[in-house]
Motif scaffolding. Structure first.
Motif, PDB file in Angstrom:
ATOM      1  N   ARG A  53      44.181   9.022 -57.014  1.00 13.64           N
ATOM      2  CA  ARG A  53      43.381  10.215 -56.739  1.00 13.64           C
ATOM      3  C   ARG A  53      42.348   9.937 -55.653  1.00 13.64           C
ATOM      4  N   LEU A  54      41.678   8.801 -55.726  1.00 15.59           N
ATOM      5  CA  LEU A  54      40.676   8.459 -54.726  1.00 15.59           C
ATOM      6  C   LEU A  54      41.297   8.301 -53.340  1.00 15.59           C
ATOM      7  N   VAL A  55      42.443   7.619 -53.281  1.00 14.58           N
ATOM      8  CA  VAL A  55      43.124   7.430 -51.995  1.00 14.58           C
ATOM      9  C   VAL A  55      43.549   8.770 -51.418  1.00 14.58           C
ATOM     10  N   THR A  56      44.131   9.607 -52.250  1.00 18.26           N
ATOM     11  CA  THR A  56      44.591  10.911 -51.771  1.00 18.26           C
ATOM     12  C   THR A  56      43.436  11.760 -51.262  1.00 18.26           C
ATOM     13  N   ASP A  57      42.337  11.770 -51.985  1.00 17.13           N
ATOM     14  CA  ASP A  57      41.186  12.559 -51.554  1.00 17.13           C
ATOM     15  C   ASP A  57      40.619  12.047 -50.233  1.00 17.13           C
ATOM     16  N   GLU A  58      40.639  10.740 -50.030  1.00 20.02           N
ATOM     17  CA  GLU A  58      40.156  10.191 -48.762  1.00 20.02           C
ATOM     18  C   GLU A  58      41.075  10.590 -47.608  1.00 20.02           C
ATOM     19  N   VAL A  59      42.381  10.567 -47.864  1.00 18.35           N
ATOM     20  CA  VAL A  59      43.336  10.988 -46.839  1.00 18.35           C
ATOM     21  C   VAL A  59      43.128  12.459 -46.479  1.00 18.35           C
ATOM     22  N   MET A  60      42.958  13.304 -47.497  1.00 19.39           N
ATOM     23  CA  MET A  60      42.777  14.736 -47.240  1.00 19.39           C
ATOM     24  C   MET A  60      41.477  15.012 -46.495  1.00 19.39           C
ATOM     25  N   ALA A  61      40.430  14.248 -46.798  1.00 25.20           N
ATOM     26  CA  ALA A  61      39.162  14.414 -46.078  1.00 25.20           C
ATOM     27  C   ALA A  61      39.331  14.056 -44.604  1.00 25.20           C
ATOM     28  N   ALA A  62      40.139  13.030 -44.337  1.00 25.35           N
ATOM     29  CA  ALA A  62      40.382  12.634 -42.944  1.00 25.35           C
ATOM     30  C   ALA A  62      41.171  13.707 -42.208  1.00 25.35           C
ATOM     31  N   ILE A  63      42.140  14.306 -42.891  1.00 26.92           N
ATOM     32  CA  ILE A  63      42.910  15.395 -42.281  1.00 26.92           C
ATOM     33  C   ILE A  63      41.999  16.574 -41.978  1.00 26.92           C
ATOM     34  N   GLN A  64      41.120  16.906 -42.917  1.00 20.80           N
ATOM     35  CA  GLN A  64      40.222  18.049 -42.725  1.00 20.80           C
ATOM     36  C   GLN A  64      39.300  17.845 -41.529  1.00 20.80           C
ATOM     37  N   ARG A  65      38.869  16.620 -41.315  1.00 19.68           N
ATOM     38  CA  ARG A  65      37.997  16.349 -40.163  1.00 19.68           C
ATOM     39  C   ARG A  65      38.756  16.566 -38.851  1.00 19.68           C
ATOM     40  N   LEU A  66      40.065  16.362 -38.866  1.00 22.63           N
ATOM     41  CA  LEU A  66      40.871  16.561 -37.663  1.00 22.63           C
ATOM     42  C   LEU A  66      41.165  18.033 -37.396  1.00 22.63           C
ATOM     43  N   THR A  67      41.293  18.824 -38.456  1.00 25.56           N
ATOM     44  CA  THR A  67      41.700  20.223 -38.293  1.00 25.56           C
ATOM     45  C   THR A  67      40.551  21.216 -38.393  1.00 25.56           C
ATOM     46  N   GLY A  68      39.492  20.850 -39.120  1.00 23.45           N
ATOM     47  CA  GLY A  68      38.400  21.788 -39.356  1.00 23.45           C
ATOM     48  C   GLY A  68      38.754  22.903 -40.321  1.00 23.45           C
ATOM     49  N   GLN A  69      39.852  22.763 -41.060  1.00 25.44           N
ATOM     50  CA  GLN A  69      40.279  23.812 -41.986  1.00 25.44           C
ATOM     51  C   GLN A  69      39.304  23.977 -43.155  1.00 25.44           C
ATOM     52  N   GLU A  70      39.211  25.194 -43.636  1.00 27.19           N
ATOM     53  CA  GLU A  70      38.491  25.444 -44.878  1.00 27.19           C
ATOM     54  C   GLU A  70      39.275  24.812 -46.022  1.00 27.19           C
ATOM     55  N   GLU A  71      38.593  24.156 -46.921  1.00 27.20           N
ATOM     56  CA  GLU A  71      39.253  23.525 -48.054  1.00 27.20           C
ATOM     57  C   GLU A  71      39.404  24.515 -49.199  1.00 27.20           C
ATOM     58  N   ALA A  72      40.628  24.632 -49.716  1.00 30.14           N
ATOM     59  CA  ALA A  72      40.888  25.564 -50.808  1.00 30.14           C
ATOM     60  C   ALA A  72      40.327  25.054 -52.130  1.00 30.14           C
ATOM     61  N   GLY A  73      40.312  23.736 -52.320  1.00 31.86           N
ATOM     62  CA  GLY A  73      39.782  23.157 -53.543  1.00 31.86           C
ATOM     63  C   GLY A  73      40.734  23.193 -54.720  1.00 31.86           C
ATOM     64  N   VAL A  74      41.953  23.695 -54.511  1.00 33.53           N
ATOM     65  CA  VAL A  74      42.959  23.771 -55.566  1.00 33.53           C
ATOM     66  C   VAL A  74      44.299  23.332 -54.993  1.00 33.53           C
TER      67      VAL A  74
END
Length: 222
Positions: free
Chosen positions: A193-214
């Motif tokens: 879970r921690l690894v996945t969340d870190e990966v998703m945070a890195a993707i979000q920084r690249l795209t600037g997308q709004e996070e759905a949270g679900v």
């Protein structure tokens, strides 16, 4: 040979029509196992990534792309096979595990494996919570994860559109993330879970997308 031919023709056509903006592709290690983890906005993401990455990759694609009939089915099967796709039965736990095992073997042979942690493409442009398959691959193989941010691909082929459109796109590659150490003291589920969340945070920084949270549990016709 077929992979190289398809990629060469596709790159020439894609660059001529779409003139994609590609940033940070040099961050992909030139050799050794690598996991590419991308956001997912459009059917064409699975065409764009293999065409812009300099190394040969494999990625998961729904099994329907390989089982169609007639000329369209044969074209789909040939195209996705040439691009390095691995068929997976959507909604099948056994099928997903088998596909991840294929990815793990590919990584252990020093290859590049591409995944969409969201599981399916976003229905509204937001970035959905990542599923932990990417972490399973990273922790089991020791391969670095390169986050990939796609923007604009949803305008090329929106959900429900049959004919691709011309629209500007950007593909950004982030710095490799190394999860080979530092997680041994955690239980498997917590580490993933921690690894996945870190990966998703890195993707979000690249795209600037709004996070759905679900999680994205909405089935879309890809």
């Amino acid at each position: 040979m077929l992979y190289d031919a398809v990629r060469t023709m596709g790159r020439q056509l894609g660059r001529g029509l779409y003139r994609p903006r590609i940033e940070g592709v040099e961050r992909i290690p030139a050799a050794g196992p690598v996991i590419l983890a991308a956001n997912h906005l459009s059917f064409c993401d699975s065409v764009v990534i293999p065409l812009v990455v300099p190394r040969r990759i494999r990625f998961l694609a729904k099994a329907e792309y390989f089982t169609g009939s007639g000329a369209k089915g044969r074209m789909s099967r040939a195209t996705f096979t040439a691009l390095g796709a691995v068929p997976v039965e959507r909604g099948s736990g056994g099928g997903a595990l088998e596909a991840l095992d294929i990815g793990l073997r590919w990584l252990k042979d020093g290859g590049v494996f591409s995944v969409y942690p969201e599981g399916t493409r976003s229905p509204d442009g937001r970035l959905y919570r990542g599923r932990t398959g990417v972490a399973h691959l990273a922790l089991a193989s020791g391969a670095p994860v390169v986050p990939v941010g796609l923007t604009g691909t949803e305008r090329i082929q929106p959900i429900g559109a049959r004919v691709p459109r011309i629209a500007p796109i950007t593909v950004r590659f982030g710095a490799p993330l190394d999860f080979s150490i530092g997680y041994d003291h955690l239980k498997t589920g917590r580490a993933r879970r921690l690894v996945t969340d870190e990966v998703m945070a890195a993707i979000q920084r690249l795209t600037g997308q709004e996070e759905a949270g679900v999680y994205n549990d909405r089935a879309v016709d890809e």
